[in-house]
Design a protein around this motif. Sequence first.
Motif, short mmCIF file in Angstrom:
data_model
loop_
_atom_site.label_atom_id
_atom_site.label_comp_id
_atom_site.label_asym_id
_atom_site.label_seq_id
_atom_site.Cartn_x
_atom_site.Cartn_y
_atom_site.Cartn_z
N THR A 1 34.67 97.52 32.07
CA THR A 1 35.64 97.08 31.07
C THR A 1 34.91 96.78 29.77
N SER B 1 33.66 92.31 25.76
CA SER B 1 34.16 91.10 25.11
C SER B 1 35.50 90.64 25.68
N ARG B 2 36.06 91.39 26.62
CA ARG B 2 37.33 91.01 27.25
C ARG B 2 37.06 90.11 28.44
N ASP C 1 39.25 90.25 31.67
CA ASP C 1 39.03 91.46 32.46
C ASP C 1 37.71 91.38 33.24
#
Length: 220
Positions: free
Chosen positions: A84, A87-88, A91
Amino acid sequence: MTVVELFSSQSCPNCPPAHEFLAELAGEKEILALSWPVDYWNYLGWADSFAQADFTHYQRAYNEQMGEPGVYTPQMIIDGRFQTVGSRRKDVVHHIARARDLPRADLDLSIRQKDETCIIALPQQLAGAENVHVTAVFYSARASVSIPEGENRGKTLEYDNLVRHTEKLGLWTGEGKTFEVHVADAAQSGADHLAILLHADGENGPIIGAARIALSTSNS
């Protein structure tokens, strides 16, 4: 131990937040966080001073293995199984939980240092350990670089667990086995830690085991 690998570039404006997140993950005992600098954004006004072409190849092979159409930064890959945007946070946390929920063998992988040599011991494992690739990853616990040009001009990028050098040690097919690596290889690369990754089903397959050790070198 869950392995979280960040692929980033000093020329990528979206990478600093991912590095900050990786620093948080690196502080968790049951996570091995590794930062791999890649070189394909070097044309954006600032060539990544830590990037290596081998690291880019490693990321590309991961994405091919997982059926992803290409590479990008910042990308986090969790246990060689899930990927993913780095920076998410939600997730990444979700994929870490997914990885931990999967059944895994209880591998008694160990590393110990004796003088200028690290000895990696793999246990007798009768099932689920065919054609496992064993890789040594030398890394620096901390590093930083000031970026005077390009997309991140004026920023200082802080690294946690910056990969400096890797060595392919060989295959493990489930029998008791030991490998050795020389601590001098770490000193030459600037690394102060060693991690061992066990990839099943190819050099970039799922990670089924990992271990790490802080190194004592003659230069430290």
